[in-house]
Design a protein around this motif. Structure first.
Motif, PDB file in Angstrom:
ATOM      1  N   VAL A 110       0.717  -1.152   0.014  1.00 38.26           N
ATOM      2  CA  VAL A 110       0.103   0.137  -0.020  1.00 38.26           C
ATOM      3  C   VAL A 110       0.701   1.323  -0.066  1.00 38.26           C
ATOM      4  CG1 VAL A 110      -1.874  -0.903   1.061  1.00 38.26           C
ATOM      5  CG2 VAL A 110      -0.251  -0.017   2.485  1.00 38.26           C
ATOM      6  N   LEU A 111       2.251   1.085   0.296  1.00 34.09           N
ATOM      7  CA  LEU A 111       3.143   2.092   0.049  1.00 34.09           C
ATOM      8  C   LEU A 111       2.857   2.946  -1.469  1.00 34.09           C
ATOM      9  CD1 LEU A 111       5.797   1.650  -2.210  1.00 34.09           C
ATOM     10  CD2 LEU A 111       6.298  -0.052  -0.004  1.00 34.09           C
ATOM     11  N   ARG A 112       2.189   2.048  -2.433  1.00 33.30           N
ATOM     12  CA  ARG A 112       1.803   2.926  -3.750  1.00 33.30           C
ATOM     13  C   ARG A 112       1.211   4.024  -3.422  1.00 33.30           C
ATOM     14  NH1 ARG A 112       0.881   4.848  -7.886  1.00 33.30           N
ATOM     15  NH2 ARG A 112      -0.126   3.727  -9.860  1.00 33.30           N
ATOM     16  N   ARG A 113       0.367   4.220  -2.232  1.00 36.31           N
ATOM     17  CA  ARG A 113      -0.483   5.276  -2.078  1.00 36.31           C
ATOM     18  C   ARG A 113       0.300   6.436  -1.645  1.00 36.31           C
ATOM     19  NH1 ARG A 113      -5.000   1.535   1.014  1.00 36.31           N
ATOM     20  NH2 ARG A 113      -5.725   0.507  -0.988  1.00 36.31           N
ATOM     21  N   LEU A 114       1.455   6.207  -0.811  1.00 33.31           N
ATOM     22  CA  LEU A 114       2.545   7.460  -0.783  1.00 33.31           C
ATOM     23  C   LEU A 114       3.252   7.581  -1.617  1.00 33.31           C
ATOM     24  CD1 LEU A 114       3.082   5.861   2.963  1.00 33.31           C
ATOM     25  CD2 LEU A 114       1.397   7.689   2.262  1.00 33.31           C
ATOM     26  N   HIS A 115       3.968   6.622  -2.648  1.00 29.25           N
ATOM     27  CA  HIS A 115       4.811   6.752  -3.352  1.00 29.25           C
ATOM     28  C   HIS A 115       4.203   6.716  -4.920  1.00 29.25           C
ATOM     29  CE1 HIS A 115       8.238   6.924  -0.391  1.00 29.25           C
ATOM     30  NE2 HIS A 115       7.513   5.928  -0.005  1.00 29.25           N
ATOM     31  N   ARG A 116       3.441   7.714  -5.364  1.00 29.31           N
ATOM     32  CA  ARG A 116       2.550   7.572  -6.361  1.00 29.31           C
ATOM     33  C   ARG A 116       3.297   7.111  -7.610  1.00 29.31           C
ATOM     34  NH1 ARG A 116      -2.674   7.980  -5.289  1.00 29.31           N
ATOM     35  NH2 ARG A 116      -3.247   9.063  -3.074  1.00 29.31           N
ATOM     36  N   ASP A 117       4.627   7.541  -7.713  1.00 27.88           N
ATOM     37  CA  ASP A 117       5.159   7.282  -8.768  1.00 27.88           C
ATOM     38  C   ASP A 117       5.462   5.786  -9.493  1.00 27.88           C
ATOM     39  OD1 ASP A 117       5.241  10.183  -9.571  1.00 27.88           O
ATOM     40  OD2 ASP A 117       6.876  10.629  -8.662  1.00 27.88           O
ATOM     41  N   ILE A 118       5.401   4.990  -8.144  1.00 31.77           N
ATOM     42  CA  ILE A 118       6.101   3.587  -8.214  1.00 31.77           C
ATOM     43  C   ILE A 118       4.878   2.937  -9.001  1.00 31.77           C
ATOM     44  CG2 ILE A 118       6.475   1.498  -7.106  1.00 31.77           C
ATOM     45  CD1 ILE A 118       7.633   2.716  -4.989  1.00 31.77           C
ATOM     46  N   THR A 119       5.554   2.217 -10.274  1.00 31.92           N
ATOM     47  CA  THR A 119       4.235   1.568 -11.082  1.00 31.92           C
ATOM     48  C   THR A 119       4.658   0.007 -11.323  1.00 31.92           C
ATOM     49  OG1 THR A 119       5.524   2.332 -13.073  1.00 31.92           O
ATOM     50  CG2 THR A 119       3.454   3.612 -12.314  1.00 31.92           C
ATOM     51  N   LEU A 120       5.946  -0.350 -10.747  1.00 33.14           N
ATOM     52  CA  LEU A 120       6.474  -1.547 -10.854  1.00 33.14           C
ATOM     53  C   LEU A 120       7.426  -2.034  -9.704  1.00 33.14           C
ATOM     54  CD1 LEU A 120       7.301  -4.204 -12.815  1.00 33.14           C
ATOM     55  CD2 LEU A 120       9.317  -2.841 -13.501  1.00 33.14           C
ATOM     56  N   MET A 121       7.211  -3.231  -9.415  1.00 30.22           N
ATOM     57  CA  MET A 121       7.682  -3.930  -8.240  1.00 30.22           C
ATOM     58  C   MET A 121       8.163  -5.320  -8.612  1.00 30.22           C
ATOM     59  SD  MET A 121       8.328  -3.120  -5.269  1.00 30.22           S
ATOM     60  CE  MET A 121       7.148  -1.822  -4.671  1.00 30.22           C
ATOM     61  N   TRP A 122       9.403  -5.584  -8.342  1.00 30.72           N
ATOM     62  CA  TRP A 122      10.126  -6.733  -8.487  1.00 30.72           C
ATOM     63  C   TRP A 122      10.148  -7.611  -7.549  1.00 30.72           C
ATOM     64  CZ3 TRP A 122      13.385  -2.700 -10.695  1.00 30.72           C
ATOM     65  CH2 TRP A 122      13.333  -2.582 -12.142  1.00 30.72           C
ATOM     66  N   ALA A 123      10.059  -8.877  -7.415  1.00 26.06           N
ATOM     67  CA  ALA A 123       9.705  -9.727  -6.326  1.00 26.06           C
ATOM     68  C   ALA A 123      10.282 -11.477  -6.675  1.00 26.06           C
ATOM     69  CB  ALA A 123       8.501 -10.107  -5.913  1.00 26.06           C
ATOM     70  N   ASP A 124      10.499 -12.337  -5.863  1.00 27.65           N
ATOM     71  CA  ASP A 124      11.144 -13.463  -6.201  1.00 27.65           C
ATOM     72  C   ASP A 124       9.791 -14.363  -6.274  1.00 27.65           C
ATOM     73  OD1 ASP A 124      10.256 -14.190  -3.661  1.00 27.65           O
ATOM     74  OD2 ASP A 124      12.507 -14.127  -2.770  1.00 27.65           O
ATOM     75  N   GLY A 125      10.076 -15.917  -6.452  1.00 28.11           N
ATOM     76  CA  GLY A 125       8.873 -16.855  -6.572  1.00 28.11           C
ATOM     77  C   GLY A 125       7.951 -16.916  -5.454  1.00 28.11           C
ATOM     78  N   GLY A 126       8.325 -16.312  -4.185  1.00 27.44           N
ATOM     79  CA  GLY A 126       7.627 -16.627  -2.924  1.00 27.44           C
ATOM     80  C   GLY A 126       6.364 -15.430  -3.014  1.00 27.44           C
ATOM     81  N   TYR A 127       6.241 -14.701  -3.762  1.00 27.51           N
ATOM     82  CA  TYR A 127       5.167 -13.729  -4.154  1.00 27.51           C
ATOM     83  C   TYR A 127       4.226 -13.997  -5.174  1.00 27.51           C
ATOM     84  CZ  TYR A 127       8.077 -10.931  -0.656  1.00 27.51           C
ATOM     85  OH  TYR A 127       8.629 -10.692   0.495  1.00 27.51           O
ATOM     86  N   THR A 128       4.224 -15.300  -5.880  1.00 31.81           N
ATOM     87  CA  THR A 128       3.195 -15.743  -6.773  1.00 31.81           C
ATOM     88  C   THR A 128       1.970 -15.901  -6.233  1.00 31.81           C
ATOM     89  OG1 THR A 128       4.174 -18.037  -6.447  1.00 31.81           O
ATOM     90  CG2 THR A 128       5.083 -16.760  -8.232  1.00 31.81           C
ATOM     91  N   GLY A 129       0.895 -15.755  -7.146  1.00 30.32           N
ATOM     92  CA  GLY A 129      -0.458 -16.142  -6.609  1.00 30.32           C
ATOM     93  C   GLY A 129      -1.245 -14.683  -6.663  1.00 30.32           C
ATOM     94  N   SER A 130      -2.257 -14.821  -5.854  1.00 38.14           N
ATOM     95  CA  SER A 130      -3.259 -13.811  -6.074  1.00 38.14           C
ATOM     96  C   SER A 130      -2.800 -12.434  -5.785  1.00 38.14           C
ATOM     97  CB  SER A 130      -4.306 -14.066  -5.165  1.00 38.14           C
ATOM     98  OG  SER A 130      -4.107 -14.292  -3.649  1.00 38.14           O
ATOM     99  N   VAL A 131      -1.578 -12.262  -5.147  1.00 43.24           N
ATOM    100  CA  VAL A 131      -0.885 -10.996  -4.571  1.00 43.24           C
ATOM    101  C   VAL A 131      -0.776 -10.211  -6.120  1.00 43.24           C
ATOM    102  CG1 VAL A 131       1.146 -11.736  -4.421  1.00 43.24           C
ATOM    103  CG2 VAL A 131       0.466  -9.668  -3.159  1.00 43.24           C
ATOM    104  N   VAL A 132      -0.478 -11.004  -7.085  1.00 37.14           N
ATOM    105  CA  VAL A 132      -0.080 -10.298  -8.208  1.00 37.14           C
ATOM    106  C   VAL A 132      -1.216  -9.563  -9.024  1.00 37.14           C
ATOM    107  CG1 VAL A 132       0.596 -10.697 -10.826  1.00 37.14           C
ATOM    108  CG2 VAL A 132       1.667 -12.050  -8.874  1.00 37.14           C
ATOM    109  N   GLY A 133      -2.266 -10.170  -9.154  1.00 35.44           N
ATOM    110  CA  GLY A 133      -3.508  -9.768  -9.528  1.00 35.44           C
ATOM    111  C   GLY A 133      -3.933  -8.666  -8.509  1.00 35.44           C
ATOM    112  N   TRP A 134      -4.054  -8.913  -7.124  1.00 32.62           N
ATOM    113  CA  TRP A 134      -4.427  -7.805  -6.451  1.00 32.62           C
ATOM    114  C   TRP A 134      -3.690  -6.591  -6.469  1.00 32.62           C
ATOM    115  CZ3 TRP A 134      -1.826  -5.250  -2.447  1.00 32.62           C
ATOM    116  CH2 TRP A 134      -2.883  -4.393  -1.394  1.00 32.62           C
TER     117      TRP A 134
END
Length: 212
Positions: A110-134
């Motif tokens: 939700v830091l996206r709401r504080l840093h509004r210029d951020i449009t891309l986030m990289w992550a490893d395989g531990g973050y696959t799943g519904s969080v991508v769509g969310w």
């Protein structure tokens, strides 16, 4: 305490008071902007990296805020951290070690709401799943998963990863190699102070030749 500091109780009173009023976060974030500008970047990042690190907890850590990371075989706590592409801290949350990376991601991203210029986030395989769509649907944020392939053996630096910047943050000062703090919020404050130290050193170094 260093000899030129006031009594421990007075120092600790300020330490506790500043996070409550958001002063440590404000101080930290202003320094981060200064470091980014010094290194020829905009003060606000457009991309980031999310990752987590499990650390052992000392006996002072209560059972309510500690757990066991079965994947890393670490009893204690987990530090969930978001950095920019330079390895500078954007967000941190300390939880019990049994809290999954995806479970903690929603609160951090939700830091996206504080840093509004951020449009891309990289992550490893531990973050696959519904969080991508969310992230895409709720935050208009692209969460790009960078995975290892089956032919990779041993330690490999993956493309578009932070180079374990969050681990260097946690290990910068000896007290951060293990979690000793009773409150997770105090651990988070210690990580921010560690980053303040690192950024101050970066700002204090002479500019490299050729830098604008």
């Amino acid at each position: 305490m260093p000899a030129d500091f006031p009594a421990w109780a007075r120092v600790y009173a300020f330490f506790r008071r500043w996070p409550e009023h958001g002063l440590i976060a404000e101080f930290h974030d202003r320094l981060r902007g200064r470091v980014r500008e010094r290194e020829c970047h905009e003060a606000e990042p457009t991309a980031g990296i999310i990752d987590a690190q499990s650390v052992r907890a000392a006996a002072t850590v209560p059972a309510a805020s500690r757990g066991y990371d079965g994947g890393k075989k670490v009893p204690g706590r987990k530090r969930h951290i978001v950095t920019d592409a330079l390895g500078l801290l954007l967000a941190v949350a300390v939880t019990a070690a049994n809290i999954g990376d995806r479970d903690a991601a929603a609160g951090l991203l939700v830091l996206r709401r504080l840093h509004r210029d951020i449009t891309l986030m990289w992550a490893d395989g531990g973050y696959t799943g519904s969080v991508v769509g969310w992230c895409r649907d709720k935050l208009a944020l692209t969460l790009e998963i960078v995975k290892r392939t089956d032919d990779m053996a041993g330690f490999v630096v993956l493309p578009r990863r932070c180079g374990r910047a969050h681990v260097r943050v946690a290990d910068e000062l000896p007290p951060l190699a293990r979690d000793y703090e009773t409150l997770p919020a105090t651990s988070e404050a210690m990580i921010r102070w560690s980053m303040v130290t690192r950024m101050s050193r970066r700002l204090g170094r002479p500019r490299s030749a050729g830098r604008h």
